[in-house]
Motif scaffolding. Sequence first.
Motif, PDB file in Angstrom:
ATOM      1  N   ASP A 188      -5.950   3.526   7.868  1.00 51.52           N
ATOM      2  CA  ASP A 188      -5.008   4.477   7.312  1.00 51.52           C
ATOM      3  C   ASP A 188      -5.017   4.336   5.785  1.00 51.52           C
ATOM      4  OD1 ASP A 188      -2.230   5.350   6.369  1.00 51.52           O
ATOM      5  OD2 ASP A 188      -2.071   5.816   8.499  1.00 51.52           O
ATOM      6  N   PRO A 189      -4.821   5.418   5.055  1.00 51.52           N
ATOM      7  CA  PRO A 189      -4.728   5.308   3.589  1.00 51.52           C
ATOM      8  C   PRO A 189      -3.627   4.347   3.120  1.00 51.52           C
ATOM      9  CG  PRO A 189      -4.988   7.602   4.232  1.00 51.52           C
ATOM     10  CD  PRO A 189      -4.803   6.808   5.510  1.00 51.52           C
ATOM     11  N   TYR A 190      -2.647   4.113   3.964  1.00 53.04           N
ATOM     12  CA  TYR A 190      -1.582   3.152   3.648  1.00 53.04           C
ATOM     13  C   TYR A 190      -2.168   1.802   3.237  1.00 53.04           C
ATOM     14  CZ  TYR A 190       2.081  -0.317   4.627  1.00 53.04           C
ATOM     15  OH  TYR A 190       2.959  -1.358   4.544  1.00 53.04           O
ATOM     16  N   TYR A 191      -3.283   1.426   3.835  1.00 52.51           N
ATOM     17  CA  TYR A 191      -3.896   0.120   3.581  1.00 52.51           C
ATOM     18  C   TYR A 191      -4.979   0.150   2.503  1.00 52.51           C
ATOM     19  CZ  TYR A 191      -1.601  -1.475   7.872  1.00 52.51           C
ATOM     20  OH  TYR A 191      -0.677  -1.816   8.832  1.00 52.51           O
ATOM     21  N   ARG A 249       1.891  -3.198   9.305  1.00 51.88           N
ATOM     22  CA  ARG A 249       2.849  -2.449  10.119  1.00 51.88           C
ATOM     23  C   ARG A 249       2.796  -2.952  11.564  1.00 51.88           C
ATOM     24  NH1 ARG A 249       1.014   3.440   8.024  1.00 51.88           N
ATOM     25  NH2 ARG A 249      -0.777   2.742   9.242  1.00 51.88           N
ATOM     26  N   LYS A 302       4.840  -9.246   9.306  1.00 52.55           N
ATOM     27  CA  LYS A 302       4.336  -8.201   8.419  1.00 52.55           C
ATOM     28  C   LYS A 302       3.586  -8.752   7.210  1.00 52.55           C
ATOM     29  CE  LYS A 302       8.787  -8.069   6.146  1.00 52.55           C
ATOM     30  NZ  LYS A 302      10.024  -7.354   5.950  1.00 52.55           N
ATOM     31  N   ASP A 338       0.228  -1.691  13.973  1.00 51.39           N
ATOM     32  CA  ASP A 338      -1.176  -2.017  13.715  1.00 51.39           C
ATOM     33  C   ASP A 338      -1.552  -3.445  14.123  1.00 51.39           C
ATOM     34  OD1 ASP A 338      -1.659   0.535  12.701  1.00 51.39           O
ATOM     35  OD2 ASP A 338      -0.912  -0.057  10.725  1.00 51.39           O
ATOM     36  N   ASN A 370       1.677  -3.879   0.799  1.00 51.54           N
ATOM     37  CA  ASN A 370       0.780  -3.409   1.842  1.00 51.54           C
ATOM     38  C   ASN A 370       0.958  -4.281   3.074  1.00 51.54           C
ATOM     39  OD1 ASN A 370      -1.340  -2.264  -0.543  1.00 51.54           O
ATOM     40  ND2 ASN A 370      -0.890  -0.998   1.214  1.00 51.54           N
ATOM     41  N   LYS A 408      -5.139  -0.429  -0.554  1.00 47.81           N
ATOM     42  CA  LYS A 408      -5.162  -1.555  -1.502  1.00 47.81           C
ATOM     43  C   LYS A 408      -4.839  -2.882  -0.824  1.00 47.81           C
ATOM     44  CE  LYS A 408      -4.169   1.264  -5.480  1.00 47.81           C
ATOM     45  NZ  LYS A 408      -3.448   1.387  -6.726  1.00 47.81           N
ATOM     46  N   PHE A 409      -4.973  -2.922   0.484  1.00 52.08           N
ATOM     47  CA  PHE A 409      -4.649  -4.137   1.233  1.00 52.08           C
ATOM     48  C   PHE A 409      -5.609  -5.266   0.876  1.00 52.08           C
ATOM     49  CE2 PHE A 409      -5.077  -7.110   4.690  1.00 52.08           C
ATOM     50  CZ  PHE A 409      -3.767  -7.363   5.054  1.00 52.08           C
ATOM     51  N   THR A 441      -0.488 -12.057   3.065  1.00 44.52           N
ATOM     52  CA  THR A 441      -0.953 -10.881   2.342  1.00 44.52           C
ATOM     53  C   THR A 441      -0.787 -11.106   0.841  1.00 44.52           C
ATOM     54  OG1 THR A 441       1.224  -9.841   2.498  1.00 44.52           O
ATOM     55  CG2 THR A 441      -0.375  -9.278   4.212  1.00 44.52           C
ATOM     56  N   LYS A 479      -8.474  -1.446   6.144  1.00 45.60           N
ATOM     57  CA  LYS A 479      -8.500  -0.328   5.189  1.00 45.60           C
ATOM     58  C   LYS A 479      -9.006   0.954   5.828  1.00 45.60           C
ATOM     59  CE  LYS A 479      -8.981  -3.287   1.194  1.00 45.60           C
ATOM     60  NZ  LYS A 479      -9.845  -3.780   0.134  1.00 45.60           N
TER      61      LYS A 479
END
Length: 151
Positions: free
Chosen positions: A87-90, A24, A53, A27, A21, A92-93, A16, A84
Amino acid sequence: MAQSLSKLYVHIVFHTKHSFNLIRTEDKTRLYPYIGSVIKDRESIPIAINGTKDHVHILCVMSKNINLALLVEEIKRHSSRWIKTLDPYYAKFSWQGGYSGFSVSPSLVKKTKRYIENQEEHHKKMTFEEELIAFLKEYEIEFDERYLFKD
């Protein structure tokens, strides 16, 4: 020869970007099959996909109709866009710009598959950085450690 025939096993590793980011645990069970579908769409055969991770290992048979750089680019581009949407968590992944690719002898496919399947256990003893440097040395790939882990 009237036809093109090949069976190229390749072990691909990428990380990554900037180690944030992170992927998880919950996922991974959706991400890895998605990566497998991208590989299949490129006429290649996924054998094992796993990671932690912050990085992914892939063992696959590469199609004779694609080169390694393009296969990895397609995997990273499509999986980055897909994750992306989870989830909004990702939001900027992204994956790092580079990758590592290692040829795998048919006699070592089972061993490599087991290695990839046991990533979580393996990384309790060794960091990603130590692992990658060990691979690069084993395959006698020249590298400059100052730039190896820069995004």
